[in-house]
Design a protein around this motif. Structure first.
Motif, PDB file in Angstrom:
ATOM      1  N   UNK A  15       0.855  -1.186   0.000  1.00 58.23           N
ATOM      2  CA  UNK A  15       0.000   0.000   0.000  1.00 58.23           C
ATOM      3  C   UNK A  15       0.892   1.236   0.000  1.00 58.23           C
ATOM      4  N   UNK A  16       0.285   2.373  -0.245  1.00 59.56           N
ATOM      5  CA  UNK A  16       0.945   3.673  -0.115  1.00 59.56           C
ATOM      6  C   UNK A  16      -0.037   4.607   0.557  1.00 59.56           C
ATOM      7  N   UNK A  17       0.482   5.664   1.156  1.00 59.98           N
ATOM      8  CA  UNK A  17      -0.372   6.625   1.840  1.00 59.98           C
ATOM      9  C   UNK A  17       0.024   8.052   1.495  1.00 59.98           C
ATOM     10  N   UNK A  18      -0.978   8.912   1.475  1.00 65.46           N
ATOM     11  CA  UNK A  18      -0.750  10.355   1.478  1.00 65.46           C
ATOM     12  C   UNK A  18      -1.328  10.847   2.796  1.00 65.46           C
ATOM     13  N   UNK A  19      -0.557  11.656   3.504  1.00 60.35           N
ATOM     14  CA  UNK A  19      -1.041  12.261   4.746  1.00 60.35           C
ATOM     15  C   UNK A  19      -0.928  13.769   4.608  1.00 60.35           C
ATOM     16  N   UNK A  20      -1.903  14.478   5.145  1.00 57.87           N
ATOM     17  CA  UNK A  20      -1.906  15.936   4.990  1.00 57.87           C
ATOM     18  C   UNK A  20      -2.467  16.601   6.229  1.00 57.87           C
ATOM     19  N   UNK A  21      -1.875  17.746   6.573  1.00 56.24           N
ATOM     20  CA  UNK A  21      -2.463  18.646   7.557  1.00 56.24           C
ATOM     21  C   UNK A  21      -2.551  20.017   6.891  1.00 56.24           C
ATOM     22  N   UNK A  22      -2.832  21.050   7.640  1.00 57.61           N
ATOM     23  CA  UNK A  22      -3.006  22.370   7.023  1.00 57.61           C
ATOM     24  C   UNK A  22      -1.704  22.945   6.463  1.00 57.61           C
ATOM     25  N   UNK A  23      -0.559  22.426   6.935  1.00 50.92           N
ATOM     26  CA  UNK A  23       0.721  22.981   6.524  1.00 50.92           C
ATOM     27  C   UNK A  23       1.442  22.179   5.446  1.00 50.92           C
ATOM     28  N   UNK A  24       1.277  20.860   5.442  1.00 52.88           N
ATOM     29  CA  UNK A  24       2.085  20.050   4.538  1.00 52.88           C
ATOM     30  C   UNK A  24       1.371  18.779   4.107  1.00 52.88           C
ATOM     31  N   UNK A  25       1.910  18.209   3.034  1.00 56.22           N
ATOM     32  CA  UNK A  25       1.419  16.953   2.482  1.00 56.22           C
ATOM     33  C   UNK A  25       2.618  16.043   2.282  1.00 56.22           C
ATOM     34  N   UNK A  26       2.466  14.765   2.656  1.00 57.63           N
ATOM     35  CA  UNK A  26       3.554  13.798   2.544  1.00 57.63           C
ATOM     36  C   UNK A  26       3.054  12.521   1.890  1.00 57.63           C
ATOM     37  N   UNK A  27       3.931  11.872   1.134  1.00 59.86           N
ATOM     38  CA  UNK A  27       3.671  10.536   0.599  1.00 59.86           C
ATOM     39  C   UNK A  27       4.550   9.576   1.389  1.00 59.86           C
ATOM     40  N   UNK A  28       3.945   8.490   1.888  1.00 64.98           N
ATOM     41  CA  UNK A  28       4.682   7.483   2.649  1.00 64.98           C
ATOM     42  C   UNK A  28       4.610   6.172   1.876  1.00 64.98           C
ATOM     43  N   UNK A  29       5.791   5.553   1.673  1.00 65.97           N
ATOM     44  CA  UNK A  29       5.829   4.287   0.938  1.00 65.97           C
ATOM     45  C   UNK A  29       6.521   3.211   1.765  1.00 65.97           C
ATOM     46  N   UNK A  30       6.354   1.979   1.349  1.00 67.77           N
ATOM     47  CA  UNK A  30       6.949   0.848   2.037  1.00 67.77           C
ATOM     48  C   UNK A  30       8.431   0.693   1.810  1.00 67.77           C
ATOM     49  N   UNK A  31       9.008   1.502   0.941  1.00 64.68           N
ATOM     50  CA  UNK A  31      10.446   1.441   0.715  1.00 64.68           C
ATOM     51  C   UNK A  31      11.207   2.343   1.681  1.00 64.68           C
ATOM     52  N   UNK A  32      10.486   2.940   2.620  1.00 63.96           N
ATOM     53  CA  UNK A  32      11.114   3.822   3.595  1.00 63.96           C
ATOM     54  C   UNK A  32      11.090   5.275   3.191  1.00 63.96           C
ATOM     55  N   UNK A  33      10.385   5.592   2.125  1.00 61.75           N
ATOM     56  CA  UNK A  33      10.336   6.974   1.642  1.00 61.75           C
ATOM     57  C   UNK A  33       9.249   7.775   2.343  1.00 61.75           C
ATOM     58  N   UNK A  34       9.590   8.996   2.705  1.00 60.25           N
ATOM     59  CA  UNK A  34       8.626  10.002   3.130  1.00 60.25           C
ATOM     60  C   UNK A  34       8.924  11.202   2.248  1.00 60.25           C
ATOM     61  N   UNK A  35       8.041  11.429   1.271  1.00 61.60           N
ATOM     62  CA  UNK A  35       8.285  12.451   0.262  1.00 61.60           C
ATOM     63  C   UNK A  35       7.348  13.630   0.438  1.00 61.60           C
ATOM     64  N   UNK A  36       7.930  14.823   0.421  1.00 63.15           N
ATOM     65  CA  UNK A  36       7.128  16.039   0.418  1.00 63.15           C
ATOM     66  C   UNK A  36       7.186  16.599  -0.998  1.00 63.15           C
ATOM     67  N   UNK A  37       6.060  16.601  -1.702  1.00 62.38           N
ATOM     68  CA  UNK A  37       6.092  17.044  -3.101  1.00 62.38           C
ATOM     69  C   UNK A  37       6.526  18.502  -3.226  1.00 62.38           C
ATOM     70  N   UNK A  38       7.390  18.756  -4.192  1.00 62.27           N
ATOM     71  CA  UNK A  38       7.918  20.103  -4.398  1.00 62.27           C
ATOM     72  C   UNK A  38       6.858  21.081  -4.881  1.00 62.27           C
ATOM     73  N   UNK A  39       5.912  20.593  -5.636  1.00 60.33           N
ATOM     74  CA  UNK A  39       4.922  21.467  -6.259  1.00 60.33           C
ATOM     75  C   UNK A  39       3.607  21.537  -5.491  1.00 60.33           C
ATOM     76  N   UNK A  40       3.552  20.914  -4.318  1.00 53.77           N
ATOM     77  CA  UNK A  40       2.324  20.939  -3.525  1.00 53.77           C
ATOM     78  C   UNK A  40       1.253  19.993  -4.018  1.00 53.77           C
ATOM     79  N   UNK A  41       1.619  19.045  -4.864  1.00 52.15           N
ATOM     80  CA  UNK A  41       0.652  18.085  -5.381  1.00 52.15           C
ATOM     81  C   UNK A  41       1.206  16.679  -5.176  1.00 52.15           C
ATOM     82  N   UNK A  42       0.400  15.826  -4.557  1.00 55.84           N
ATOM     83  CA  UNK A  42       0.792  14.435  -4.336  1.00 55.84           C
ATOM     84  C   UNK A  42      -0.287  13.537  -4.923  1.00 55.84           C
ATOM     85  N   UNK A  43       0.131  12.467  -5.584  1.00 60.30           N
ATOM     86  CA  UNK A  43      -0.821  11.525  -6.164  1.00 60.30           C
ATOM     87  C   UNK A  43      -0.263  10.116  -6.057  1.00 60.30           C
ATOM     88  N   UNK A  44      -1.135   9.166  -5.724  1.00 60.29           N
ATOM     89  CA  UNK A  44      -0.763   7.758  -5.666  1.00 60.29           C
ATOM     90  C   UNK A  44      -1.877   6.931  -6.288  1.00 60.29           C
TER      91      UNK A  44
END
Length: 179
Positions: A99-128
């Motif tokens: 699975x993959x997850x996107x988590x968001x609060x009012x300040x930031x958005x993150x993508x979490x993956x099973x490979x150990x990645x926590x990515x903050x999209x540079x352009x403010x857009x995350x998609x999985x």
């Protein structure tokens, strides 16, 4: 037995607001198993919104672990995400979760993956998910050329375009904004 999976999740940070949405389709192989799956969850009284793609059972396991991490780290979303990603990558049981997850609060958005990645999209857009490239492309264009739209409108239109193209994405959207 085939796993139930495939979806599109899109999160957008735009003009000081954040919105995250997902379609409602669950697919088993080449068959639609369900049309109204809720892949968006609120946590911490709506301060954090999560979206998941992949195996549903695996995603729920990860959502539970993420909520535990949030509670352990006082609601610090970034710290909880990093700790979940570390566990996900190193724990023998969690490592097998698909699975993959996107988590968001009012300040930031993150993508979490099973490979150990926590990515903050540079352009403010995350998609999985299976339709993520369609939704991401549409959202990038709208954010650049239709700056008057709200984050929620960009998410809705991005998901609509993905659903029009991707057979694993439907038009039954759930869209939430963190409070």
């Amino acid at each position: 037995m085939e796993k139930i999976k495939s979806t599109t999740v899109l999160a957008v940070v735009h003009n000081g607001e954040v919105a995250i949405g997902a379609d409602g389709q669950a697919t088993m192989g080449a068959t639609v198993a369900k049309n109204h799956v809720k892949k968006i969850r609120k946590m911490l009284d709506g301060k954090i919104v999560t979206g998941f793609a992949g195996s549903t059972a695996d995603a729920f396991t990860l959502l539970e672990r993420f909520e535990e991490k949030l509670n352990a780290y006082g609601g610090n979303m970034k710290r909880a995400s990093i700790e979940l990603a570390k566990d996900w990558r190193t724990d023998r049981y969690l490592r097998k979760l698909e699975a993959m997850m996107i988590v968001a609060n009012k300040e930031e958005t993150l993508i979490i993956s099973g490979t150990g990645d926590v990515l903050e999209p540079e352009n403010g857009i995350a998609a999985i998910g299976s339709g993520s490239n369609y939704a991401l492309s549409a959202a990038l264009a709208m954010k650049k050329h239709a700056t008057h739209l709200t984050a929620e409108e960009i998410v809705r239109e991005g998901l609509t375009i993905a659903a029009d193209i991707c057979i694993y994405t439907n038009h039954n959207f759930v869209i939430e904004k963190p409070v």
